[in-house]
Design an enzyme around this catalytic site. Structure first.
Site: not given
Ligand code: HEC
Length: 509
Positions: A280, A372, A382
Site C-alpha cells: 500500500h 472505491e 474518505y
C-alpha cells in the site's frame, strides 16, 4: 418465486478449478485478519441460510445465492432490504432482528466474493496484438506498442511524443516517436527499494515541460541511514524480510545523453514514519488545473494511519511543483498536521485524474471487496479505518457522519490502479468517460459520467493480464500498461515481478 437454477454443474467446475489452484500466497501482510472474518461470515451463512439456500457446491430449495446472474441484478441495498425484512408470503425470514446490520452487510460482500470464486478465472492471452474488440459503442483493435518491460507501473508522454514508462525494479524507460523501446534505461535515476509492492512507481511530465524540462517520479526508498542486516538464507518460496521504507517524490531532467540530472527531492516523510510494511504505497501523480502536484500515499497496511493527520500515510497530498506547500492547502496552519495533506482516510489510492470541470477522481483498493471510486474534496475524510464497503475486521459501518462515501465501489475486488478521463476525439462516443484499470480484475473498465454520477459501466477487456495504468497519447489514443498475471492460480506471489506491455486502442469503423 423460487428459481431453481441448475448450477450444480458449474459450481462443481468452479470448485475443481479452485482446488487445482495454488494455495493463496503468503502475502497477506496488511490484510489484518480479513480471511478470518470471511471464514466466520461463511460459518454464519451455513448456520442461518444454508438450510434453505444450500452452499456454494450444493443447491438448496431456495434460490442459489452464489449465482452471478442473480447477484448482478440486485444492488447491495436491495439484498440488504430482502435479508433484513424477509420476503412476505414466502419462506424467506426477516433477519433484521437476528443479525446486526454489520453482519448482514458482511454476508452480502461474502456472497459476492464466493460467487466470484466459483467462476472460472479469466482466460489469459499473453499476446493481445491485433485483437479486435467490438465494445458497446466503439470497435477497436489492440496494437502492441512495446514489449519486454518488467512490471511497468506508470506512463507519461513528453510533448514531443516520446513515452516514458517506469518499471517497478527501478528503471525509467523511453519509447521513441517511432514506437521503439530504447534498449537502455535512463541512467542516474535515484536508487529505489524494490521489495514486494515497492520500487519505482509513477512518472509525470511537468505541465510546462517545454519551458522547464521537469519530470516527476514517485518511488520507494529504504529509510536513509538504515543499516541493512545481512540477508538471511531463504527456503524456496520464502520472502526476504522487509525493512523500513517510504514513498518519496522527486523531480529531475533528462539530458541529451539519456541521463537523469538536476535531481531534487520534493517530498520526503520524517524518518520515524518509515515502516517495514511492504504494501500500500499509493503513489499516483497528477497535476491540478493550477499546475500543482497531487500524489497519493497508502496507509501501508495499518488502517489507523489513514485517520491520523500527523502521518503522511493513507493520504492524498498536494504540493507546489518545487515541493513547497500551497498556502491554500486545507490543513496548512494546523499544528501536528502534515501540511501537504489534501484529503485523508485513504487505504491504497493508485488512481488520480481530473475531469474537464476540474473535479478530481480517485480510485483506491478496498480490503476484501469495497474498492472505491471517489470524488475528492479538499480536506475530505474518505473513511478508511472507520467505514468501508468491503469486509474488514474492526470496521462495522459503511457510512459515518463527516466521512465521504465513494461514488461507486466494487465487490468483489477489481484492485483499481491508474485511471484516466478521456478528452480526445478519436473515439467520439467515449468522450468524457472515465477509464479504470484493474489489477486482480485484469480489466479495463469504461465508466460513463454525468457530472458527479456514474450512469453506466462496461468492461472493455479482461483477458490480457493485470492492467496497471492508462493515459491518452498526443495522437488521441488510449495507451495502457499490462502485466502478466500473478497471485492466485499462477504459482507466483501477488507482488511478483512479471513481463509487461504497452498497448494502445486503435479505433475501427
Ligand atoms: C427458511 C428458509 C430460508 C432461510 C433460512 C433463508 N432464506 Fe433467503 N430466501 C428463502 C426463499 C424461499 C426465498 C425466495 C423468496 C421469493 O420467493 O422471492 C429467499 C430469498 C432470498 C433472497 C433474494 C434472492 C433473490 O431472488 O434476489 C436473498 C438475498 C436471501 N434469501 C438471502 C438469505 C440469507 C442471507 C439468509 C441467511 C441469513 C437467508 N436468505 C435465509 C428462504 C430462506
Amino acid at each position: 418465486m423460487i428459481r431453481r437454477i441448475g448450477l450444480a454443474a458449474s459450481l462443481a467446475l468452479g470448485a475443481a478449478l479452485l482446488s487445482a489452484q495454488a494455495p493463496p500466497p503468503a502475502a497477506t501482510a496488511g490484510f489484518g485478519g480479513g480471511r478470518e472474518l470471511q471464514r466466520l461470515t461463511g460459518e454464519r451463512f451455513t448456520e442461518n441460510c444454508s438450510g434453505c439456500h444450500g452452499a456454494p457446491g450444493t443447491a438448496g430449495r431456495a434460490p442459489n445465492l452464489f449465482d452471478q446472474r442473480l447477484l448482478s441484478q440486485r444492488s447491495d441495498d436491495d439484498l440488504f432490504r430482502i435479508i433484513t425484512n424477509g420476503v412476505e408470503g414466502a419462506e424467506m425470514p426477516a433477519f433484521g432482528e437476528v443479525l446486526p446490520s454489520e453482519q448482514i452487510w458482511q454476508l452480502i460482500a461474502w456472497l459476492r466474493l464466493e460467487a466470484e470464486n466459483t467462476q472460472p478465472r479469466p482466460r489469459f492471452i499473453a499476446d493481445p496484438a491485433g485483437a479486435v474488440i467490438a465494445s458497446e459503442q466503439q470497435k477497436f483493435r489492440i496494437d502492441v506498442v512495446a514489449q519486454g518491460l518488467e512490471t511497468p507501473w506508470g506512463l507519461a508522454f513528453l510533448p514531443d511524443g516520446r513515452l516514458l514508462v517506469t518499471e517497478r525494479a527501478g528503471r525509467l524507460r523511453i519509447i521513441d516517436r517511432k514506437g521503439r523501446l530504447l534498449p537502455q534505461a535512463v541512467t542516474n535515476t535515484p536508487p529505489v527499494w524494490e521489495r514486494q509492492d515497492a520500487g519505482l512507481l509513477d512518472v509525470a511530465v511537468d505541465p510546462d515541460y517545454r519551458k522547464t524540462g521537469w519530470i516527476y517520479l514517485s518511488l520507494v526508498e529504504l529509510q536513509p541511514g538504515y543499516q541493512l542486516p545481512p540477508a538471511p538464507a531463504l527456503k524456496p518460496g520464502e520472502r526476504p524480510p522487509n525493512h523500513p521504507s517510504m514513498t518519496v517524490i522527486v523531480r529531475g531532467r533528462l539530458n541529451r545523453q539519456g541521463a537523469w540530472v538536476d535531481a531534487q527531492t520534493l517530498f520526503r516523510a520524517p524518518l520515524d514514519r518509515y515502516t517495514p510494511s511492504g504494501v500500500h504505497y499509493g503513489s499516483r501523480l497528477a497535476f491540478d488545473p493550477q499546475g500543482r502536484l497531487l500524489f497519493t500515499v497508502g496507509e501501508r497496511g495499518d488502517m489507523k494511519n489513514a485517520q491520523d493527520l500527523s502521518t503522511p500515510l493513507g493520504k492524498l497530498h498536494r504540493i507546489n511543483r518545487d515541493g513547497s506547500i500551497p498556502s491554500d492547502n486545507p490543513f496548512v496552519n494546523r499544528p501536528d498536521v502534515v501540511p501537504s495533506i489534501w484529503s485523508w482516510g485513504h487505504r491504497n489510492p493508485q488512481g488520480l485524474a481530473f475531469d474537464a470541470a476540474g473535479r478530481l477522481w480517485e480510485a483506491e483498493h478496498g480490503p476484501s471487496g469495497g474498492d472505491e471510486i471517489n470524488l475528492i474534496q479538499p480536506g475530505g475524510n474518505y473513511g478508511w479505518g472507520v467505514v468501508s464497503m468491503g469486509i474488514q475486521p474492526g470496521i462495522a459501518a459503511r457510512t459515518a457522519p463527516g466521512m465521504i462515501g465513494p461514488i461507486t465501489y466494487y465487490t468483489p475486488t477489481i484492485a483499481p490502479s491508474g485511471i484516466a478521463l478521456y478528452r480526445g476525439n478519436r473515439y467520439p462516443s467515449w468522450s468524457g468517460n472515465l477509464f479504470v484499470t484493474g489489477l486482480a480484475g485484469q480489466q479495463l473498465r469504461r465508466l460513463v459520467l454525468d457530472g458527479e454520477r456514474i450512469t453506466h459501466e462496461e468492461v472493455l477487456f479482461k483477458s490480457y493480464g493485470r492492467v496497471r495504468a492508462v493515459t491518452t497519447g498526443p495522437d488521441g489514443l488510449l495507451y495502457v500498461l499490462l502485466q502478466r498475471p500473478t497471485g492466485q492460480g499462477t504459482g507466483q506471489p501477488l507482488s511478483a515481478s512479471t513481463p509487461g506491455l504497452v498497448i494502445r486502442l486503435v479505433p475501427l469503423p
